[in-house]
Enzyme design. Structure first.
Site, short mmCIF file in Angstrom:
data_model
loop_
_atom_site.label_atom_id
_atom_site.label_comp_id
_atom_site.label_asym_id
_atom_site.label_seq_id
_atom_site.Cartn_x
_atom_site.Cartn_y
_atom_site.Cartn_z
CD GLN A 30 -2.45 1.52 2.33
OE1 GLN A 30 -3.30 1.53 2.62
NE2 GLN A 30 -2.14 2.14 3.70
CG ASP A 74 13.79 -11.80 -0.42
OD1 ASP A 74 13.90 -11.12 0.93
OD2 ASP A 74 13.09 -12.34 -0.80
CG LEU A 75 13.99 -5.74 2.63
CD1 LEU A 75 12.38 -5.62 3.30
CD2 LEU A 75 15.24 -5.10 3.91
CB SER A 151 5.18 -0.13 13.59
OG SER A 151 3.57 -0.17 13.58
CD GLU A 153 0.94 -3.96 17.05
OE1 GLU A 153 1.59 -4.75 17.08
OE2 GLU A 153 -0.37 -3.10 16.72
CE1 TYR A 175 5.14 -4.88 11.29
CE2 TYR A 175 4.07 -3.89 12.80
CZ TYR A 175 4.12 -4.08 11.48
OH TYR A 175 4.58 -2.34 10.87
CE LYS A 179 7.38 -2.25 10.17
NZ LYS A 179 8.30 -1.72 9.19
P1 NAP Z 1 2.22 -4.15 2.99
O1 NAP Z 1 0.47 -3.63 1.88
O2 NAP Z 1 2.35 -4.93 3.67
O3 NAP Z 1 3.87 -4.22 2.15
C1 NAP Z 1 4.92 -4.99 2.54
C2 NAP Z 1 5.73 -5.00 1.24
O4 NAP Z 1 6.80 -5.52 1.68
C3 NAP Z 1 5.01 -5.74 -0.03
O5 NAP Z 1 5.81 -4.84 -0.84
C4 NAP Z 1 6.05 -6.82 0.46
O6 NAP Z 1 6.34 -7.08 -1.03
C5 NAP Z 1 7.39 -6.47 0.97
N1 NAP Z 1 7.88 -7.79 1.39
C6 NAP Z 1 7.73 -8.81 2.08
N2 NAP Z 1 8.47 -9.34 2.36
C7 NAP Z 1 9.59 -8.74 1.35
C8 NAP Z 1 11.18 -9.39 1.20
N3 NAP Z 1 11.96 -10.18 1.96
N4 NAP Z 1 12.05 -8.51 0.87
C9 NAP Z 1 11.28 -7.27 0.29
N5 NAP Z 1 10.37 -6.91 0.28
C10 NAP Z 1 9.40 -7.85 0.92
O7 NAP Z 1 2.70 -2.61 3.28
P2 NAP Z 1 2.62 -1.56 3.74
O8 NAP Z 1 0.74 -1.22 4.73
O9 NAP Z 1 2.16 -1.03 2.71
O10 NAP Z 1 3.17 -0.88 5.02
C11 NAP Z 1 4.62 -0.21 5.24
C12 NAP Z 1 5.07 -0.44 5.40
O11 NAP Z 1 4.95 0.68 7.01
C13 NAP Z 1 5.83 -1.57 6.68
O12 NAP Z 1 7.24 -2.07 7.04
C14 NAP Z 1 4.77 -1.65 7.62
O13 NAP Z 1 5.90 -2.78 8.45
C15 NAP Z 1 5.03 -0.05 7.94
N6 NAP Z 1 3.78 0.66 9.00
C16 NAP Z 1 2.56 0.13 8.09
C17 NAP Z 1 1.04 1.04 8.57
C18 NAP Z 1 0.17 0.73 8.15
O14 NAP Z 1 -0.83 1.33 8.72
N7 NAP Z 1 0.10 0.39 6.99
C19 NAP Z 1 1.96 1.45 10.12
C20 NAP Z 1 3.58 1.58 10.67
C21 NAP Z 1 4.15 1.19 9.66
P3 NAP Z 1 5.89 -8.69 -2.14
O15 NAP Z 1 5.11 -7.96 -3.18
O16 NAP Z 1 6.70 -9.48 -2.24
O17 NAP Z 1 5.69 -9.92 -0.68
O1 G4F Z 2 -6.23 -3.70 11.28
P1 G4F Z 2 -4.68 -4.56 11.78
O2 G4F Z 2 -4.59 -5.82 11.60
O3 G4F Z 2 -3.91 -3.62 12.62
P2 G4F Z 2 -2.86 -4.05 13.41
O4 G4F Z 2 -2.91 -4.71 13.77
O5 G4F Z 2 -3.29 -2.42 14.17
O6 G4F Z 2 -1.68 -3.35 12.38
C1 G4F Z 2 -1.26 -2.18 11.47
O7 G4F Z 2 -0.90 -0.98 12.31
C2 G4F Z 2 0.33 -0.74 12.68
C3 G4F Z 2 0.34 0.17 12.97
O8 G4F Z 2 -0.33 0.71 14.67
C4 G4F Z 2 1.10 -1.37 11.80
F1 G4F Z 2 2.62 -1.26 11.89
C5 G4F Z 2 0.87 -2.54 11.06
O9 G4F Z 2 1.98 -3.69 10.05
C6 G4F Z 2 -0.89 -3.00 10.66
O10 G4F Z 2 -0.33 -2.36 9.20
O11 G4F Z 2 -5.53 -4.32 13.31
C7 G4F Z 2 -6.45 -3.44 13.96
C8 G4F Z 2 -7.08 -4.26 15.40
C9 G4F Z 2 -6.51 -5.34 16.01
O12 G4F Z 2 -6.73 -4.40 17.72
C10 G4F Z 2 -6.83 -5.97 15.76
O13 G4F Z 2 -6.96 -7.30 17.02
O14 G4F Z 2 -8.66 -5.09 14.64
C11 G4F Z 2 -8.78 -5.91 15.48
N1 G4F Z 2 -9.31 -6.65 14.54
C12 G4F Z 2 -10.82 -6.73 14.95
N2 G4F Z 2 -11.64 -8.09 14.13
C13 G4F Z 2 -9.22 -7.26 13.90
C14 G4F Z 2 -10.31 -8.54 13.51
N3 G4F Z 2 -8.41 -7.29 12.66
C15 G4F Z 2 -7.76 -8.18 11.25
N4 G4F Z 2 -6.72 -7.42 10.87
N5 G4F Z 2 -8.76 -8.74 11.69
C16 G4F Z 2 -10.22 -9.25 12.31
O15 G4F Z 2 -10.88 -9.82 11.76
#
Ligand code: NAP
Ligand code: G4F
Length: 363
Positions: A30, A74-75, A151, A153, A175, A179
């Site tokens: 994303q 690849d990471l 994050s 988290e 996770y 982080k």
């Molecule tokens: P995402 O949609 O799950 O994307 C994760 C990306 O990581 C994908 O492009 C995936 O590539 C790549 N990846 C996985 N394993 C890999 C590897 N071994 N080597 C290289 N690339 C690899 O995550 P996102 O929501 O865009 O989030 C981006 C970053 O921000 C992540 O680090 C996430 O932990 C962090 N973050 C996200 C949020 C949020 O709310 N979205 C909040 C805080 C932090 P493939 O297509 O090959 O699987």
């Molecule tokens: O959408 P979630 O899976 O996101 P979560 O666990 O907060 O993590 C996301 O945000 C983080 C930043 O704070 C990132 F670092 C991480 O990579 C990711 O992008 O769950 C949000 C909440 C949780 O409390 C979970 O228990 O929703 C609750 N939940 C309730 N029912 C559910 C569900 N989550 C998921 N995924 N699926 C359910 O059915």
């Protein structure tokens, strides 16, 4: 209008004017998608790292923006990262790649540690080695800028609310632990080598292209699917958890602002407003004139071994120093996601059944 600048340092001071170059890991995710769009619009040459034949997204046919140039890496693999950085010679590196779905991290803790944690060391080492940065704390002429996707988290079982850059960490999942490791590694490379490396401590951010396993997208798809008569119910876990949900487009703008500062520093980004999963469900179903209580089924199996109950950001530092603030809040975000999924599930892709079948497996 393309932004042009002196090449950061890879040219060793040559007065060549070149377009700035960014390398993004996690380009198929994303944030990678939104960040690539943002940087391309700002005139950057954008390179995205893909895992080649190992990429699940590549197998699912996820498209990367056509103007992004792809490099393999690849990471999990140090040599591939050195080659990628050497080939691109980026001015800015955004390390967004991670195993990012929290429940998977309990099922695959070692892989999570390798990709989400040690992957950060590997990327920093690749940059350090290719840029020729030694143990001297005086930065050399070559000073590419590194962004790490930290994050909220990391705050986990929170010690205070709202959370800011000084709030202590108490991660609750493999996770979150990975982080925290990545976060401290960035800080250590900054202090050990004078590298320009920053961490964005980002709270949950979502969009119509959020992965369908995350709760916001699961709910927007679920509400749209029920409205269209494609399903009757949606299974969910903990409805009481609260998150600070914002829009991904706003957060990638913040990442780029962090790398534009004179000095590297870490920043929290979030809206400052928390909502419960229950409020999310209520709003999404109300958006399509349905009552969530008729369709949502609670499933114990979706509860997590250790939950993060409440996350809420204090983004004052980013607001004051970067001038960053969100433009989209919860209500607009949920409406945008549900409307997008109504269009998606009504479209030709769905008559093929592909999207729904993929979701049925996840749900
Ligand atoms: P995402 O949609 O799950 O994307 C994760 C990306 O990581 C994908 O492009 C995936 O590539 C790549 N990846 C996985 N394993 C890999 C590897 N071994 N080597 C290289 N690339 C690899 O995550 P996102 O929501 O865009 O989030 C981006 C970053 O921000 C992540 O680090 C996430 O932990 C962090 N973050 C996200 C949020 C949020 O709310 N979205 C909040 C805080 C932090 P493939 O297509 O090959 O699987
Ligand atoms: O959408 P979630 O899976 O996101 P979560 O666990 O907060 O993590 C996301 O945000 C983080 C930043 O704070 C990132 F670092 C991480 O990579 C990711 O992008 O769950 C949000 C909440 C949780 O409390 C979970 O228990 O929703 C609750 N939940 C309730 N029912 C559910 C569900 N989550 C998921 N995924 N699926 C359910 O059915």
């Amino acid at each position: 209008m393309p932004r042009r600048d002196h090449i950061g340092g890879w040219s060793q001071g040559l007065e060549i004017i070149l377009t700035r170059r960014a390398l993004i890991t996690g380009i198929t995710g994303q944030d990678g998608t939104y960040l690539a769009r943002h940087l391309l619009a700002a005139g950057y040459d954008v390179y995205g790292m893909v895992r080649g034949q190992n990429s699940p997204s590549a197998r699912c046919g996820r498209q990367v923006h056509p103007d992004v140039r792809l490099v393999n890496g690849d990471l999990m693999d140090q040599s591939s990262l050195i080659s990628a950085v050497d080939r691109v010679r980026p001015d800015e590196i955004y390390n967004l790649g991670a195993l990012s779905y929290v429940p998977t991290s309990w099922r695959q803790p070692n892989t999570t540690a390798e990709i989400t944690g040690t992957g950060v060391v590997r990327m920093l080492e690749a940059v350090r080695i290719v840029a020729g940065i030694t143990s001297s704390r005086t930065p050399g002429p070559s000073r590419p800028r590194f962004y790490q996707a930290s994050s909220s988290e990391m705050f986990g079982k929170v010690r205070e609310t709202p959370q800011n850059e000084l709030t202590p960490f108490h991660p609750r999942s493999p996770y979150g632990v990975a982080k925290v490791f990545g976060h401290y590694t960035v800080q250590n490379y900054r202090e050990s080598y004078g590298m320009y490396a920053v961490s964005g401590m980002l709270f949950n951010h979502e969009s119509p292209i959020r992965g369908p396993e995350f709760v916001t997208r699961k709910v927007s798809l679920g509400a749209a699917a029920v409205k269209l008569g494609l399903r009757d119910s949606l299974r969910l876990g903990n409805l009481m958890a609260e998150r600070d949900w914002g829009f991904a487009g706003d957060y990638v703008r913040g990442m780029s602002m962090m790398l534009a500062q004179d000095e590297p520093d870490d920043y929290v980004l979030g809206t400052g407003i928390a909502h419960s999963v229950r409020e999310l469900v209520e709003l999404a179903f109300a958006h399509v004139d349905l009552d969530w209580r008729d369709h949502v089924v609670l499933d114990e199996a979706l509860q997590r071994p250790a939950e993060v109950d409440l996350l809420c950001a204090d983004a004052t530092k980013a607001q004051q120093r970067l001038g960053w603030k969100p433009t989209v809040y919860f209500e607009e975000l949920v409406g945008m996601m549900v409307d997008s999924d109504l269009r998606l599930l009504s479209g030709p892709q769905c008559s093929e059944g592909g999207v729904i079948r993929e979701l049925a497996d996840l749900w």
